[in-house]
Design an enzyme around this catalytic site. Structure first.
Site, short mmCIF file in Angstrom:
data_model
loop_
_atom_site.label_atom_id
_atom_site.label_comp_id
_atom_site.label_asym_id
_atom_site.label_seq_id
_atom_site.Cartn_x
_atom_site.Cartn_y
_atom_site.Cartn_z
CG ASP A 13 -9.37 2.79 8.93
OD1 ASP A 13 -8.75 3.03 7.89
OD2 ASP A 13 -9.92 1.70 9.18
CE LYS A 16 -2.21 5.67 9.82
NZ LYS A 16 -3.45 5.01 10.21
N GLY A 40 -5.67 4.17 3.06
CA GLY A 40 -6.37 5.22 2.34
C GLY A 40 -6.52 6.43 3.24
CG HIS A 41 -3.93 9.02 4.28
ND1 HIS A 41 -4.13 8.20 5.36
CD2 HIS A 41 -2.59 9.14 4.15
CE1 HIS A 41 -2.96 7.83 5.85
NE2 HIS A 41 -2.02 8.38 5.13
P1 IMP Z 1 -4.21 -6.46 4.48
O1 IMP Z 1 -3.34 -5.37 4.98
O2 IMP Z 1 -4.98 -6.08 3.23
O3 IMP Z 1 -3.49 -7.77 4.31
O4 IMP Z 1 -5.35 -6.74 5.59
C1 IMP Z 1 -5.03 -7.29 6.87
C2 IMP Z 1 -5.86 -6.63 7.95
O5 IMP Z 1 -5.48 -5.28 8.10
C3 IMP Z 1 -7.37 -6.62 7.66
O6 IMP Z 1 -8.06 -6.74 8.89
C4 IMP Z 1 -7.60 -5.23 7.09
O7 IMP Z 1 -8.92 -4.79 7.29
C5 IMP Z 1 -6.62 -4.43 7.94
N1 IMP Z 1 -6.16 -3.20 7.27
C6 IMP Z 1 -5.27 -3.10 6.26
N2 IMP Z 1 -5.08 -1.82 5.92
C7 IMP Z 1 -5.87 -1.10 6.73
C8 IMP Z 1 -6.07 0.31 6.89
O8 IMP Z 1 -5.48 1.16 6.20
N3 IMP Z 1 -6.96 0.66 7.84
C9 IMP Z 1 -7.58 -0.23 8.63
N4 IMP Z 1 -7.41 -1.54 8.53
C10 IMP Z 1 -6.56 -1.97 7.59
#
Ligand code: IMP
Length: 439
Positions: A13, A16, A40-41
């Protein structure tokens, strides 16, 4: 030719999307290399807000080659919804390419992600519950379904059966769920296959050819270094490698194809989900920062945890990614907050002190920040477009980060708009800036 990698230097977040959007204009190919729709962007263009989860936002430049690399895990429902939405808004999708080797997120992956988190209870990771971890697990177990499987009904059905068999026990509570019906799942995925067929390609060859012909390629990362499955705060991480090295494996480029590595970091720090966060501000100031920065997830809407800038973590990210440049985002959020603290070291309750990111998870869980206090500023900086226009305190704050991390700052973002950026002298000497000047 130049290969430019953009990665998150914190916990994701970092903004990027905006930096990628700015650099994408003057490159020949943008390719994503890992993660999935956990990312997500948000892009603000001429007053319109665009949200992207899978397709590189470069697609907003008409005809731009934008690819989803082999290292990405794709939920085809999310992808086809994104395609429909962009098409409805009149966006030209002729440049979209999807790696035939990218793995797919299946309905059972989402159920397993959900079930896994529920089972962990208090120990849960706080995943986005999009099925990311189970999809990468199947990839490693060689039970994954790939994009290329979508166009062969027999193979698709066989592979789904083989992938579901070992999960029978874990999926028992969902046995009657219509999502798990083999026939309808196969039919749904065949339909997705037909819908994206025209975009499926060998993206490794496209990447190689673009570079071979002297073009520029932007390798777009998702999440951030501290969420890296190998180098992040394991197990509170995502299931892929958001570090720059993964730009090669996730696209089929070679390490020597990479010329610049841009690390994007907020002027402060945020984290979503569970896990250690040594500079966290769990107080009123944190709440003020969260509101000022609009720190709510693009994908899940969750409130982000916020904290002071962490130079121990940022130096670690600079080292792991061999950063050539830093892009600092959301500097405007710090306006009016009073004196600013920057974490230069960690300390633990047993009086241990760490200049370097500690490898031991237990240490990190108990670590707090040792801070340097720097003067803040009250001026609105959202209209500043050169370093000279920034208040002295803001310039000093940036200089402090630059010096302590040892990586030049190429650009600074002072608001969500595309034009709300300051290119530094170092930034003006980078490949994308030089290309822009020539364009
Ligand atoms: P997962 O990628 O859904 O398996 O989540 C694993 C960890 O990565 C969790 O703490 C999520 O909140 C974090 N996470 C996954 N994608 C993002 C992102 O795009 N931004 C910030 N945190 C993320």
């Amino acid at each position: 030719m130049a290969g430019i990698v953009i990665i998150g230097a914190q916990w994701g977040d970092e903004g990027k999307g905006k930096i990628t959007d700015l650099l994408a204009e003057n490159v020949d190919l943008v390719i994503r290399f890992q993660g999935g729709n956990n990312a997500g962007h948000t892009i603000v263009r001429e007053g319109t807000t665009w949200k992207f989860h899978l397709i590189p936002s470069g697609i907003l430049y008409p005809g731009k080659r934008c690819a989803i690399g082999n290292g990405v895990v794709i939920d085809p429902k999310v992808l086809t919804d994104e395609i429909d939405d962009l098409r409805a808004k009149g966006v030209d999708l002729s440049g979209l390419r999807i790696s035939a080797n990218a793995h797919l997120i299946m309905p059972y992956h989402m159920l397993l992600d959900h079930a896994g988190e529920t089972k962990l209870g208090k120990l849960q990771i706080g995943t986005t519950r999009r099925g990311i971890g189970p999809a990468y697990a199947d990839k490693a177990a060689r039970l994954g379904i790939r994009v290329q499987d979508l166009i062969d009904e027999k193979i698709l059905k066989q592979k789904i059966m083989a992938a579901m068999e070992p999960k029978r026990l874990a999926l028992r509570p969902y046995a009657k769920s219509p999502e798990l019906d083999l026939q309808s799942m196969t039919e749904d995925y065949l339909t997705y296959g037909h819908r994206i067929e025209q975009h499926i390609a060998d993206t490794t060859r496209i990447t190689w050819k673009t570079l071979d012909e002297g073009g520029d390629v932007l390798f777009e990362g998702a999440q951030g270094t501290l969420l890296d499955i190998d180098h992040g705060t394991y197990p509170f991480v995502t299931s892929s490698n958001p570090v720059a090295a993964s730009a090669a494996t996730g696209t089929g480029a070679g390490p020597r194809d990479i010329d610049e590595i841009w690390g994007v970091a907020k002027a402060y720090a945020t984290r979503v989900g569970a896990g250690p966060f040594p500079t966290e501000l769990d107080d009123e100031l944190g709440a003020t920062m969260r509101e000022a920065g609009g720190e709510y997830g693009t994908t899940t809407g969750r409130a982000r945890r916020v904290g002071w800038q962490d130079l121990v973590a940022l130096r670690y990210a600079a080292r792991l990614n061999t950063l050539t440049h830093l892009a600092i985002t959301k500097l405007d959020v710090l306006s009016g907050l009073g004196p600013l603290r920057v974490c230069t070291r960690y300390h633990t309750p047993n009086e241990a002190s760490f200049d370097e990111f500690p490898y031991h998870q237990t240490v990190l869980h108990h670590a707090g920040g040792v801070y340097e206090e720097l003067p803040g500023w009250d001026d609105d900086i959202t209209e500043c477009r050169t370093m000279d226009e920034l208040p002295q305190a803001a310039r000093d704050y940036l200089a402090y980060i630059e010096e302590r991390v040892g990586v030049p700052i190429a650009l600074v973002s002072v608001g969500p708009g595309r034009d709300q950026v300051i290119w530094t002298e170092a930034g003006k000497a980078t490949a994308p800036a030089l290309r822009a000047a020539l364009a």
